[in-house]
Design a protein around this motif. Structure first.
Motif, PDB file in Angstrom:
ATOM      1  N   GLU A  71       0.978  -1.235   0.162  1.00 34.45           N
ATOM      2  CA  GLU A  71      -0.128  -0.134  -0.033  1.00 34.45           C
ATOM      3  C   GLU A  71       0.681   1.391  -0.030  1.00 34.45           C
ATOM      4  O   GLU A  71       0.605   2.108  -1.018  1.00 34.45           O
ATOM      5  CB  GLU A  71      -0.709  -0.352   0.856  1.00 34.45           C
ATOM      6  CG  GLU A  71      -2.201   0.607   1.206  1.00 34.45           C
ATOM      7  CD  GLU A  71      -2.929   0.962   0.122  1.00 34.45           C
ATOM      8  OE1 GLU A  71      -3.247   1.809  -0.632  1.00 34.45           O
ATOM      9  OE2 GLU A  71      -3.643  -0.583  -0.422  1.00 34.45           O
ATOM     10  N   TRP A  72       1.731   1.038   1.024  1.00 32.25           N
ATOM     11  CA  TRP A  72       2.881   2.336   0.649  1.00 32.25           C
ATOM     12  C   TRP A  72       3.252   2.928  -0.493  1.00 32.25           C
ATOM     13  O   TRP A  72       3.924   4.386  -1.210  1.00 32.25           O
ATOM     14  CB  TRP A  72       3.646   1.843   2.270  1.00 32.25           C
ATOM     15  CG  TRP A  72       4.510   3.459   2.374  1.00 32.25           C
ATOM     16  CD1 TRP A  72       4.581   4.694   2.852  1.00 32.25           C
ATOM     17  CD2 TRP A  72       5.306   3.369   1.651  1.00 32.25           C
ATOM     18  NE1 TRP A  72       5.296   5.264   3.097  1.00 32.25           N
ATOM     19  CE2 TRP A  72       6.825   5.253   2.396  1.00 32.25           C
ATOM     20  CE3 TRP A  72       6.714   2.687   0.391  1.00 32.25           C
ATOM     21  CZ2 TRP A  72       7.579   5.677   1.135  1.00 32.25           C
ATOM     22  CZ3 TRP A  72       8.141   3.123  -0.164  1.00 32.25           C
ATOM     23  CH2 TRP A  72       8.633   4.387   0.434  1.00 32.25           C
ATOM     24  N   LEU A  73       4.261   1.701  -1.013  1.00 27.66           N
ATOM     25  CA  LEU A  73       4.968   1.613  -1.729  1.00 27.66           C
ATOM     26  C   LEU A  73       4.089   2.269  -3.580  1.00 27.66           C
ATOM     27  O   LEU A  73       4.564   2.862  -4.048  1.00 27.66           O
ATOM     28  CB  LEU A  73       6.026   0.665  -2.563  1.00 27.66           C
ATOM     29  CG  LEU A  73       6.232   0.621  -3.452  1.00 27.66           C
ATOM     30  CD1 LEU A  73       7.676   1.390  -3.518  1.00 27.66           C
ATOM     31  CD2 LEU A  73       6.799  -1.288  -4.483  1.00 27.66           C
ATOM     32  N   HIS A  74       2.659   1.663  -3.748  1.00 27.70           N
ATOM     33  CA  HIS A  74       1.417   2.512  -4.733  1.00 27.70           C
ATOM     34  C   HIS A  74       1.636   2.946  -4.019  1.00 27.70           C
ATOM     35  O   HIS A  74       1.368   3.977  -5.219  1.00 27.70           O
ATOM     36  CB  HIS A  74       0.775   1.034  -4.256  1.00 27.70           C
ATOM     37  CG  HIS A  74       0.552  -0.417  -4.840  1.00 27.70           C
ATOM     38  ND1 HIS A  74      -0.256  -1.154  -4.350  1.00 27.70           N
ATOM     39  CD2 HIS A  74       1.960  -1.280  -5.301  1.00 27.70           C
ATOM     40  CE1 HIS A  74       0.476  -2.674  -5.395  1.00 27.70           C
ATOM     41  NE2 HIS A  74       1.631  -2.783  -5.868  1.00 27.70           N
ATOM     42  N   THR A  75       1.282   3.788  -3.267  1.00 26.92           N
ATOM     43  CA  THR A  75       0.956   4.910  -2.950  1.00 26.92           C
ATOM     44  C   THR A  75       1.682   6.409  -3.281  1.00 26.92           C
ATOM     45  O   THR A  75       1.737   7.268  -3.662  1.00 26.92           O
ATOM     46  CB  THR A  75       1.033   5.306  -1.096  1.00 26.92           C
ATOM     47  OG1 THR A  75      -0.671   4.853  -0.771  1.00 26.92           O
ATOM     48  CG2 THR A  75       0.187   7.120  -0.850  1.00 26.92           C
ATOM     49  N   GLN A  76       3.113   6.034  -2.932  1.00 36.05           N
ATOM     50  CA  GLN A  76       5.053   6.807  -3.718  1.00 36.05           C
ATOM     51  C   GLN A  76       4.667   6.863  -4.718  1.00 36.05           C
ATOM     52  O   GLN A  76       4.842   7.828  -5.496  1.00 36.05           O
ATOM     53  CB  GLN A  76       5.519   6.318  -2.538  1.00 36.05           C
ATOM     54  CG  GLN A  76       5.689   6.300  -1.441  1.00 36.05           C
ATOM     55  CD  GLN A  76       5.654   7.608  -0.901  1.00 36.05           C
ATOM     56  OE1 GLN A  76       6.358   7.961  -0.915  1.00 36.05           O
ATOM     57  NE2 GLN A  76       4.129   7.454   0.071  1.00 36.05           N
ATOM     58  N   LEU A  77       4.459   5.503  -5.768  1.00 35.94           N
ATOM     59  CA  LEU A  77       4.306   5.351  -7.202  1.00 35.94           C
ATOM     60  C   LEU A  77       3.411   6.259  -7.605  1.00 35.94           C
ATOM     61  O   LEU A  77       3.687   6.580  -8.415  1.00 35.94           O
ATOM     62  CB  LEU A  77       4.185   3.775  -7.606  1.00 35.94           C
ATOM     63  CG  LEU A  77       5.430   3.094  -7.553  1.00 35.94           C
ATOM     64  CD1 LEU A  77       5.110   2.092  -7.608  1.00 35.94           C
ATOM     65  CD2 LEU A  77       6.331   3.985  -8.086  1.00 35.94           C
ATOM     66  N   ILE A  78       1.859   6.490  -7.361  1.00 35.06           N
ATOM     67  CA  ILE A  78       0.906   6.766  -7.985  1.00 35.06           C
ATOM     68  C   ILE A  78       1.349   8.659  -7.485  1.00 35.06           C
ATOM     69  O   ILE A  78       0.841   9.484  -8.559  1.00 35.06           O
ATOM     70  CB  ILE A  78      -0.745   7.179  -7.258  1.00 35.06           C
ATOM     71  CG1 ILE A  78      -0.707   5.426  -7.556  1.00 35.06           C
ATOM     72  CG2 ILE A  78      -1.491   8.281  -7.420  1.00 35.06           C
ATOM     73  CD1 ILE A  78      -1.808   4.772  -6.548  1.00 35.06           C
ATOM     74  N   MET A  79       2.145   9.210  -6.585  1.00 34.25           N
ATOM     75  CA  MET A  79       2.392  10.457  -6.120  1.00 34.25           C
ATOM     76  C   MET A  79       3.777  11.037  -7.204  1.00 34.25           C
ATOM     77  O   MET A  79       3.407  11.599  -8.114  1.00 34.25           O
ATOM     78  CB  MET A  79       2.704  11.027  -5.022  1.00 34.25           C
ATOM     79  CG  MET A  79       1.527  10.475  -3.995  1.00 34.25           C
ATOM     80  SD  MET A  79       2.100  11.173  -2.278  1.00 34.25           S
ATOM     81  CE  MET A  79       3.292  10.506  -1.966  1.00 34.25           C
ATOM     82  N   LEU A  80       4.584   9.618  -7.767  1.00 35.25           N
ATOM     83  CA  LEU A  80       5.805  10.051  -8.607  1.00 35.25           C
ATOM     84  C   LEU A  80       4.551   9.637  -9.682  1.00 35.25           C
ATOM     85  O   LEU A  80       5.541  10.885 -10.424  1.00 35.25           O
ATOM     86  CB  LEU A  80       6.794   8.894  -8.681  1.00 35.25           C
ATOM     87  CG  LEU A  80       7.295   9.070  -7.107  1.00 35.25           C
ATOM     88  CD1 LEU A  80       8.825   7.343  -6.727  1.00 35.25           C
ATOM     89  CD2 LEU A  80       8.587  10.231  -7.412  1.00 35.25           C
ATOM     90  N   ALA A  81       3.896   8.991 -10.274  1.00 34.25           N
ATOM     91  CA  ALA A  81       3.943   9.333 -11.822  1.00 34.25           C
ATOM     92  C   ALA A  81       3.013  10.233 -11.959  1.00 34.25           C
ATOM     93  O   ALA A  81       2.998  11.042 -13.184  1.00 34.25           O
ATOM     94  CB  ALA A  81       1.877   7.865 -11.886  1.00 34.25           C
ATOM     95  N   ARG A  82       2.123  11.509 -11.056  1.00 33.26           N
ATOM     96  CA  ARG A  82       1.306  12.309 -11.439  1.00 33.26           C
ATOM     97  C   ARG A  82       2.427  13.523 -11.492  1.00 33.26           C
ATOM     98  O   ARG A  82       2.487  14.377 -12.429  1.00 33.26           O
ATOM     99  CB  ARG A  82       0.003  12.713 -10.122  1.00 33.26           C
ATOM    100  CG  ARG A  82      -0.536  12.096 -10.185  1.00 33.26           C
ATOM    101  CD  ARG A  82      -1.196  12.305  -8.885  1.00 33.26           C
ATOM    102  NE  ARG A  82      -2.890  11.275  -8.985  1.00 33.26           N
ATOM    103  CZ  ARG A  82      -2.957  11.098  -7.721  1.00 33.26           C
ATOM    104  NH1 ARG A  82      -2.706  11.924  -6.692  1.00 33.26           N
ATOM    105  NH2 ARG A  82      -4.113  10.229  -7.426  1.00 33.26           N
TER     106      ARG A  82
END
Length: 122
Positions: A71-82
């Motif tokens: 969950e934490w990693l996916h959240t970070q990746l979503i923010m980076l993708a944005r």
């Protein structure tokens, strides 16, 4: 009538350490609550007036750790993708597009969380 416990006291203590290690997830609509003899429940995506959209029950600290790490990693990746203006969010693709230094930084956090939670990375 005896009330059945689905989690041991030892495992409850371990789960609390995991929950505390990932406390920052509350900022992204992920809440983990102790539900007594039933274990811990991860609640996600709160929308009034209906409440949380997802709930997952855990009685094992390692399973809880693995889930919260993802969950934490996916959240970070979503923010980076944005930030990178990537619209198609595929976690593996986003991770591969990151510089090696950033990949190592993100993966290093897993060890940090594991130490804070007192669990071994498997």
């Amino acid at each position: 009538m005896d009330k059945k416990a689905y989690i041991t006291e030892k495992e409850r203590e371990k789960c609390w350490r995991v929950v505390d290690a990932f406390a920052e997830l509350e900022d992204v609509d992920v809440v983990v609550v102790d539900v007594g003899r039933y274990g811990f429940v991860k609640l996600q995506y709160y929308t009034p007036p209906t409440g949380f959209e997802n709930d997952f029950t855990f009685t094992d600290s390692q399973a809880l750790f693995n889930d919260l790490w993802e969950e934490w990693l996916h959240t970070q990746l979503i923010m980076l993708a944005r930030k990178m203006k990537i619209e198609d969010i595929d976690y593996d693709d986003i991770f591969r597009q990151l510089p090696e230094e950033k990949q190592n930084e993100l993966m290093g956090r897993k060890q940090h969380f594991a130490e804070a939670a007192g669990v071994e990375i498997k």
